[in-house]
Design a protein around this motif. Structure first.
Motif, PDB file in Angstrom:
ATOM      1  N   LEU A  52     -32.613  14.760 112.505  1.00 31.20           N
ATOM      2  CA  LEU A  52     -33.073  13.445 112.069  1.00 31.20           C
ATOM      3  C   LEU A  52     -31.967  12.413 112.223  1.00 31.20           C
ATOM      4  O   LEU A  52     -30.785  12.746 112.313  1.00 31.20           O
ATOM      5  CB  LEU A  52     -33.517  13.493 110.604  1.00 31.20           C
ATOM      6  N   SER A  53     -32.371  11.151 112.224  1.00 29.56           N
ATOM      7  CA  SER A  53     -31.417  10.043 112.256  1.00 29.56           C
ATOM      8  C   SER A  53     -31.861   9.003 111.241  1.00 29.56           C
ATOM      9  O   SER A  53     -32.944   9.096 110.652  1.00 29.56           O
ATOM     10  CB  SER A  53     -31.372   9.412 113.653  1.00 29.56           C
ATOM     11  N   GLU A  54     -31.024   7.993 111.035  1.00 30.44           N
ATOM     12  CA  GLU A  54     -31.362   6.928 110.086  1.00 30.44           C
ATOM     13  C   GLU A  54     -32.643   6.209 110.485  1.00 30.44           C
ATOM     14  O   GLU A  54     -33.351   5.672 109.631  1.00 30.44           O
ATOM     15  CB  GLU A  54     -30.210   5.929 109.979  1.00 30.44           C
ATOM     16  N   ASP A  55     -32.945   6.186 111.760  1.00 27.42           N
ATOM     17  CA  ASP A  55     -34.170   5.529 112.215  1.00 27.42           C
ATOM     18  C   ASP A  55     -35.415   6.199 111.667  1.00 27.42           C
ATOM     19  O   ASP A  55     -36.482   5.564 111.589  1.00 27.42           O
ATOM     20  CB  ASP A  55     -34.232   5.531 113.746  1.00 27.42           C
ATOM     21  N   ASP A  56     -35.297   7.469 111.303  1.00 21.90           N
ATOM     22  CA  ASP A  56     -36.464   8.189 110.794  1.00 21.90           C
ATOM     23  C   ASP A  56     -36.828   7.777 109.373  1.00 21.90           C
ATOM     24  O   ASP A  56     -37.947   8.040 108.914  1.00 21.90           O
ATOM     25  CB  ASP A  56     -36.206   9.696 110.824  1.00 21.90           C
ATOM     26  N   ILE A  57     -35.907   7.158 108.642  1.00 26.44           N
ATOM     27  CA  ILE A  57     -36.186   6.797 107.251  1.00 26.44           C
ATOM     28  C   ILE A  57     -37.387   5.868 107.162  1.00 26.44           C
ATOM     29  O   ILE A  57     -38.310   6.093 106.370  1.00 26.44           O
ATOM     30  CB  ILE A  57     -34.949   6.145 106.597  1.00 26.44           C
ATOM     31  N   ALA A  58     -37.384   4.820 107.973  1.00 25.09           N
ATOM     32  CA  ALA A  58     -38.480   3.847 107.921  1.00 25.09           C
ATOM     33  C   ALA A  58     -39.804   4.486 108.334  1.00 25.09           C
ATOM     34  O   ALA A  58     -40.857   4.209 107.736  1.00 25.09           O
ATOM     35  CB  ALA A  58     -38.168   2.660 108.823  1.00 25.09           C
ATOM     36  N   VAL A  59     -39.766   5.364 109.325  1.00 23.56           N
ATOM     37  CA  VAL A  59     -40.991   6.039 109.781  1.00 23.56           C
ATOM     38  C   VAL A  59     -41.546   6.922 108.683  1.00 23.56           C
ATOM     39  O   VAL A  59     -42.751   6.883 108.363  1.00 23.56           O
ATOM     40  CB  VAL A  59     -40.698   6.874 111.044  1.00 23.56           C
ATOM     41  N   ILE A  60     -40.689   7.715 108.069  1.00 19.25           N
ATOM     42  CA  ILE A  60     -41.127   8.619 107.006  1.00 19.25           C
ATOM     43  C   ILE A  60     -41.624   7.831 105.801  1.00 19.25           C
ATOM     44  O   ILE A  60     -42.640   8.179 105.179  1.00 19.25           O
ATOM     45  CB  ILE A  60     -39.981   9.571 106.617  1.00 19.25           C
ATOM     46  N   ALA A  61     -40.920   6.736 105.467  1.00 20.06           N
ATOM     47  CA  ALA A  61     -41.338   5.921 104.322  1.00 20.06           C
ATOM     48  C   ALA A  61     -42.733   5.340 104.542  1.00 20.06           C
ATOM     49  O   ALA A  61     -43.554   5.299 103.623  1.00 20.06           O
ATOM     50  CB  ALA A  61     -40.331   4.796 104.090  1.00 20.06           C
ATOM     51  N   THR A  62     -43.011   4.895 105.763  1.00 27.49           N
ATOM     52  CA  THR A  62     -44.333   4.333 106.061  1.00 27.49           C
ATOM     53  C   THR A  62     -45.408   5.413 106.030  1.00 27.49           C
ATOM     54  O   THR A  62     -46.484   5.236 105.444  1.00 27.49           O
ATOM     55  CB  THR A  62     -44.317   3.651 107.440  1.00 27.49           C
ATOM     56  N   GLN A  63     -45.108   6.547 106.657  1.00 24.78           N
ATOM     57  CA  GLN A  63     -46.109   7.614 106.739  1.00 24.78           C
ATOM     58  C   GLN A  63     -46.318   8.322 105.402  1.00 24.78           C
ATOM     59  O   GLN A  63     -47.336   9.001 105.212  1.00 24.78           O
ATOM     60  CB  GLN A  63     -45.690   8.624 107.807  1.00 24.78           C
ATOM     61  N   ALA A  64     -45.384   8.163 104.466  1.00 23.71           N
ATOM     62  CA  ALA A  64     -45.499   8.847 103.169  1.00 23.71           C
ATOM     63  C   ALA A  64     -46.726   8.399 102.392  1.00 23.71           C
ATOM     64  O   ALA A  64     -47.244   9.146 101.557  1.00 23.71           O
ATOM     65  CB  ALA A  64     -44.237   8.599 102.340  1.00 23.71           C
ATOM     66  N   GLU A  65     -47.199   7.201 102.660  1.00 24.84           N
ATOM     67  CA  GLU A  65     -48.339   6.692 101.895  1.00 24.84           C
ATOM     68  C   GLU A  65     -49.584   7.544 102.063  1.00 24.84           C
ATOM     69  O   GLU A  65     -50.347   7.750 101.114  1.00 24.84           O
ATOM     70  CB  GLU A  65     -48.637   5.250 102.310  1.00 24.84           C
ATOM     71  N   SER A  66     -49.795   8.063 103.250  1.00 20.87           N
ATOM     72  CA  SER A  66     -51.042   8.789 103.510  1.00 20.87           C
ATOM     73  C   SER A  66     -51.156  10.061 102.679  1.00 20.87           C
ATOM     74  O   SER A  66     -52.246  10.437 102.249  1.00 20.87           O
ATOM     75  CB  SER A  66     -51.161   9.130 105.002  1.00 20.87           C
ATOM     76  N   GLY A  67     -50.027  10.740 102.433  1.00 27.35           N
ATOM     77  CA  GLY A  67     -50.066  11.958 101.634  1.00 27.35           C
ATOM     78  C   GLY A  67     -49.487  11.786 100.243  1.00 27.35           C
ATOM     79  O   GLY A  67     -49.520  12.717  99.434  1.00 27.35           O
ATOM     80  N   GLY A  68     -48.912  10.614  99.986  1.00 31.19           N
ATOM     81  CA  GLY A  68     -48.405  10.333  98.650  1.00 31.19           C
ATOM     82  C   GLY A  68     -46.972  10.740  98.400  1.00 31.19           C
ATOM     83  O   GLY A  68     -46.439  10.504  97.319  1.00 31.19           O
ATOM     84  N   ASN A  69     -46.316  11.339  99.414  1.00 32.03           N
ATOM     85  CA  ASN A  69     -44.908  11.690  99.233  1.00 32.03           C
ATOM     86  C   ASN A  69     -44.242  11.812 100.601  1.00 32.03           C
ATOM     87  O   ASN A  69     -44.914  12.043 101.608  1.00 32.03           O
ATOM     88  CB  ASN A  69     -44.748  12.975  98.409  1.00 32.03           C
TER      89      ASN A  69
END
Length: 401
Positions: A52-69
């Motif tokens: 992973l890289s720091e760029d993945d933080i924003a992607v994971i944060a956005t996608q977290a909404e669909s599953g709630g975490n």
């Protein structure tokens, strides 16, 4: 990191940041895959730490909404990266036997441990400094104040000794904390691990997982949140101690009193003559904000339900992140405040003379009751009390050999 709305946030560095949490989640997933491989459950181990890289933080944060975490998109990305690297076996076995809460809670304990370690280090420095103040100023007279009014004579050394007890209290509470691993599977039964590995190997995996992370073994605590509330209470205890010191510096640093002052005051945007007690103000701010955050975590603990909670667990993450990050900031600001603290013994003595009649009224009435003239001084057992505080602080005050 830094924050426009929380001046001093940069002092916490990466502690309790989103990047630190993502790294801890990845570390937990990595160690679990390693344990599964070591016990012959998974066929292949591959390190997950550099996927992973720091760029993945924003992607994971956005996608977290669909599953709630954030664990769900993290696992998806890890599997995709492993497959892209040609390691299908490792991709298939990432996260197997665990649930999102296992990874999230474990990662929070890992990051919290780092924040607490930093805070304890600052407390050790503070205890040494305040022990020195208590001893050095044990005979520096000043007026003790109760309910904002002059009461009886005291010394600044005893005031510092009172600060010292609060700091040692905080150090002791933080030292007693444990950081348990979370491992329970979907509903805290560990049935997924047993299905994958059988009971004997499942027990081995369960024993080795916390060891590989440096965390304490624990029964699943999905809806038993003592680990979180104890942590919140401990850091709030520290903020209370710092707030009490900051309040004294603010009160005794008023222009009309001038008994204490910060080493380097903060600037004013319009009044060049002012040296504002900025550190004390910011420390007091943290002390005022900590109890409500801790209360939120206690409310979440009381609202747990079933074997996994709906919302009460989710509210903990940012609350704990904010509370611990602010604690580290306040810890480092308090060290700076105490390191540069200026004590004006002349101002203390002068004020004591001004209120001489007030501060000796109790002495005169008690001496009359006892049938003798008032003693030359009215300082009670100040030296004993200072010595007791310094002795109590000794384990924290000694330089490491």
């Amino acid at each position: 990191m830094s924050s426009l709305t929380w001046p001093g946030d940069h002092r916490a560095g990466a502690l309790m940041s989103d990047g630190a949490l993502l790294d801890a989640m990845t570390h937990a997933e990595d160690r679990w895959l390693y344990v599964l491989t070591e016990h012959g459950v998974a066929p292949s181990y591959r390190s997950l730490r550099n996927l992973l890289s720091e760029d993945d933080i924003a992607v994971i944060a956005t996608q977290a909404e669909s599953g709630g975490n954030p664990v769900i998109p993290l696992v998806d990305i890890l599997r995709a990266r492993l497959r892209a690297a040609g390691d299908e076996d490792a991709a298939r076995w990432v996260h197997r036997g665990l649930t999102s809460q296992d990874i999230m809670d474990t990662a929070l304990m890992l990051t919290a441990r780092d924040a607490v370690t930093s805070t304890r280090s600052e407390l050790t420095v503070q205890i040494r400094r305040v022990s020195s103040l208590a001893d050095h100023y044990r005979h520096a007279p000043m007026a003790a104040r109760t309910l904002t009014r002059a009461a009886v004579p005291t010394t600044f050394g005893l005031k510092a000794a009172t600060w010292l007890h609060g700091l040692v209290d905080a150090a002791e509470v933080l030292a007693a904390l444990t950081f348990p691993v979370q491992m329970g599977g979907a509903a805290g039964t560990l049935s997924g691990v047993v299905e994958l590995a059988g009971q004997a190997r499942a027990r081995g995996c369960r024993a080795d997982f916390p060891v590989s992370l440096g965390l304490q073994p624990a029964a699943p605590w999905h809806t038993h949140r003592t680990a979180v509330t104890r942590l919140a209470d401990a850091v709030t205890c520290a903020s209370d101690a710092w707030g009490r010191i900051a309040n004294d510096v603010l009160a005794l640093g008023r222009s009309e009193i001038g008994e204490l002052s910060e080493g380097t005051g903060g600037a004013s945007s319009t009044m060049p003559h002012k040296a504002n007690p900025t550190l004390s103000v910011l420390i007091r701010r943290a002390a005022l904000s900590a109890p409500p955050l801790a209360a939120t975590l206690h409310t979440a603990a009381a609202e747990q339900v079933d074997e996994r909670a709906d919302g009460a667990w989710h509210v903990e993450w940012q609350t704990l992140q904010t509370l611990l990050r602010r604690t580290v900031v306040a810890a480092r600001q308090s060290t700076a405040l105490l390191s540069g603290l200026r004590v004006d013994t002349a101002a203390m003595s002068a004020r004591l003379v001004q209120v001489d009649d007030e501060v000796h009224s109790e002495q005169r009435s008690l001496a009359a009751l006892a049938g003798h003239e008032p003693a030359e001084t009215y300082l009670g057992l100040v030296d004993d009390l200072i010595d007791e505080a310094i002795t109590r602080a000794q384990p924290y005050s000694e330089e490491p050999s």
